[in-house]
Design an enzyme around this catalytic site. Structure first.
Site, PDB file in Angstrom:
ATOM      1  N   ARG A 225      13.984   4.101  11.885  1.00  0.00           N
ATOM      2  CA  ARG A 225      12.800   4.952  11.917  1.00  0.00           C
ATOM      3  C   ARG A 225      12.010   4.744  13.215  1.00  0.00           C
ATOM      4  O   ARG A 225      12.578   4.340  14.221  1.00  0.00           O
ATOM      5  CB  ARG A 225      11.973   4.688  10.657  1.00  0.00           C
TER       6      ARG A 225
ATOM      7  N   HIS B 226      12.712  -2.894   1.515  1.00  0.00           N
ATOM      8  CA  HIS B 226      12.194  -1.597   1.953  1.00  0.00           C
ATOM      9  C   HIS B 226      13.096  -0.504   1.407  1.00  0.00           C
ATOM     10  O   HIS B 226      14.331  -0.632   1.442  1.00  0.00           O
ATOM     11  CB  HIS B 226      12.144  -1.503   3.479  1.00  0.00           C
TER      12      HIS B 226
ATOM     13  N   ARG C  44       5.174  11.050  -2.444  1.00  0.00           N
ATOM     14  CA  ARG C  44       4.914  10.727  -1.036  1.00  0.00           C
ATOM     15  C   ARG C  44       6.192  10.864  -0.192  1.00  0.00           C
ATOM     16  O   ARG C  44       7.192  10.206  -0.478  1.00  0.00           O
ATOM     17  CB  ARG C  44       4.448   9.264  -1.007  1.00  0.00           C
TER      18      ARG C  44
ATOM     19  N   ASN D  18       7.799  -5.700  -1.286  1.00  0.00           N
ATOM     20  CA  ASN D  18       7.833  -4.612  -0.319  1.00  0.00           C
ATOM     21  C   ASN D  18       6.410  -4.525   0.229  1.00  0.00           C
ATOM     22  O   ASN D  18       5.533  -3.955  -0.417  1.00  0.00           O
ATOM     23  CB  ASN D  18       8.243  -3.297  -0.974  1.00  0.00           C
TER      24      ASN D  18
ATOM     25  N   PRO E  45       0.793  -1.228   0.000  1.00  0.00           N
ATOM     26  CA  PRO E  45       0.000   0.000   0.000  1.00  0.00           C
ATOM     27  C   PRO E  45       0.828   1.282   0.000  1.00  0.00           C
ATOM     28  O   PRO E  45       1.896   1.345   0.621  1.00  0.00           O
ATOM     29  CB  PRO E  45      -0.812  -0.113   1.302  1.00  0.00           C
ATOM     30  N   ASN E  46       0.300   2.257  -0.701  1.00  0.00           N
ATOM     31  CA  ASN E  46       0.863   3.616  -0.800  1.00  0.00           C
ATOM     32  C   ASN E  46       2.129   3.710  -1.651  1.00  0.00           C
ATOM     33  O   ASN E  46       2.617   4.807  -1.893  1.00  0.00           O
ATOM     34  CB  ASN E  46       1.146   4.215   0.603  1.00  0.00           C
TER      35      ASN E  46
ATOM     36  N   ALA F 279       3.360  -0.818   4.698  1.00  0.00           N
ATOM     37  CA  ALA F 279       2.868  -0.799   6.091  1.00  0.00           C
ATOM     38  C   ALA F 279       2.416  -2.177   6.568  1.00  0.00           C
ATOM     39  O   ALA F 279       2.452  -2.464   7.776  1.00  0.00           O
ATOM     40  CB  ALA F 279       1.728   0.204   6.218  1.00  0.00           C
TER      41      ALA F 279
ATOM     42  N   TYR G  12      11.396   8.656   1.102  1.00  0.00           N
ATOM     43  CA  TYR G  12      11.324   7.630   0.054  1.00  0.00           C
ATOM     44  C   TYR G  12      11.963   8.043  -1.267  1.00  0.00           C
ATOM     45  O   TYR G  12      12.057   7.232  -2.186  1.00  0.00           O
ATOM     46  CB  TYR G  12       9.856   7.223  -0.171  1.00  0.00           C
TER      47      TYR G  12
ATOM     48  N   GLU H 265      12.495  -9.671   0.999  1.00  0.00           N
ATOM     49  CA  GLU H 265      11.753  -8.509   1.517  1.00  0.00           C
ATOM     50  C   GLU H 265      12.568  -7.248   1.240  1.00  0.00           C
ATOM     51  O   GLU H 265      13.768  -7.214   1.522  1.00  0.00           O
ATOM     52  CB  GLU H 265      11.547  -8.707   3.026  1.00  0.00           C
TER      53      GLU H 265
HETATM   54  C1  DQA Z   1       8.440   0.934   3.518  1.00  0.00           C
HETATM   55  C2  DQA Z   1       8.604   1.141   5.036  1.00  0.00           C
HETATM   56  C3  DQA Z   1       7.281   0.957   5.743  1.00  0.00           C
HETATM   57  O1  DQA Z   1       7.443   1.150   7.131  1.00  0.00           O
HETATM   58  C4  DQA Z   1       6.268   1.948   5.242  1.00  0.00           C
HETATM   59  O2  DQA Z   1       5.001   1.722   5.838  1.00  0.00           O
HETATM   60  C5  DQA Z   1       6.144   1.980   3.754  1.00  0.00           C
HETATM   61  C6  DQA Z   1       7.354   1.808   2.946  1.00  0.00           C
HETATM   62  C7  DQA Z   1       9.738   1.233   2.759  1.00  0.00           C
HETATM   63  O3  DQA Z   1       9.807   0.836   1.599  1.00  0.00           O
HETATM   64  O4  DQA Z   1      10.640   1.890   3.288  1.00  0.00           O
HETATM   65  O5  DQA Z   1       5.083   2.228   3.213  1.00  0.00           O
HETATM   66  O6  DQA Z   1       8.120  -0.422   3.290  1.00  0.00           O
END
Ligand code: DQA
Length: 163
Positions: free
Chosen positions: A107, A100, A18, A74, A10-11, A77, A23, A98
């Site tokens: 963080r 990120h 964003r 990825n 998501p997002n 959240a 990011y 995985e």
């Molecule tokens: C994320 C890190 C997560 O904590 C966050 O909710 C994201 C992006 C990252 O790629 O750094 O949406 O997965």
């Protein structure tokens, strides 16, 4: 030909707009384009999908059991909340990397725990978009040195041998 499923949670469709201080400015399209280019160079077929819905991600992960040799994900959240995604990844029995963009350990406290890491082959965190490319290279090397059939094929063969 190796087939790898790339899932963005998501997002991540909002990348580029964003929280760019965290990011970066690369869009998801730009990340996907560089991944596809590397996939072509390595001879890996990529199927890349993004969803804001937990259940949709779970369904796609389930499909990977028969169709893909590995998963790069990825979970965004959902990393920190989703036992359903962890269970789906554990169930399909294909190698999972995985990824990120940010370093989740630098963080907020709530980002430091990942439900996914415990069922992943590896974790890449904090390298921005490059992390996806590192994941693909790592997975490609791993698959090259291990049996590279989708999990359901491996299962069928084991069953066939027992008969
Ligand atoms: C994320 C890190 C997560 O904590 C966050 O909710 C994201 C992006 C990252 O790629 O750094 O949406 O997965």
């Amino acid at each position: 030909m190796l087939r790898v499923l790339v899932l963005h949670g998501p997002n991540l469709n909002m990348l580029g707009a964003r929280e760019t201080s965290i990011y970066g400015s690369a869009t998801l399209d730009a990340i996907d384009t560089s991944l596809k280019k590397l996939g072509e160079d390595l001879g890996v077929t990529l199927d890349i999908r993004q969803s804001n819905l937990e259940g949709e991600l779970v369904t796609w992960i389930q499909e990977a059991r028969s169709d893909y040799h590995g998963i790069i994900i990825n979970p965004a959240a959902y990393t920190h909340t989703s036992i359903a995604i962890r269970d789906a990844l554990a169930a399909v029995n294909v190698p999972v990397i995985e990824v990120h963009l940010s370093n989740i350990h630098r963080r907020e406290e709530f980002r430091r725990h990942s439900y996914v890491s415990g069922v992943a082959l590896g974790l890449i965190t904090g390298f921005g978009p490059t992390g996806y490319l590192l994941a693909l290279r790592g997975l490609h090397e791993y698959l090259g040195s291990h049996e590279s059939k989708p999990a359901s094929h491996r299962l069928n063969r084991t069953r066939a041998r027992k008969r």
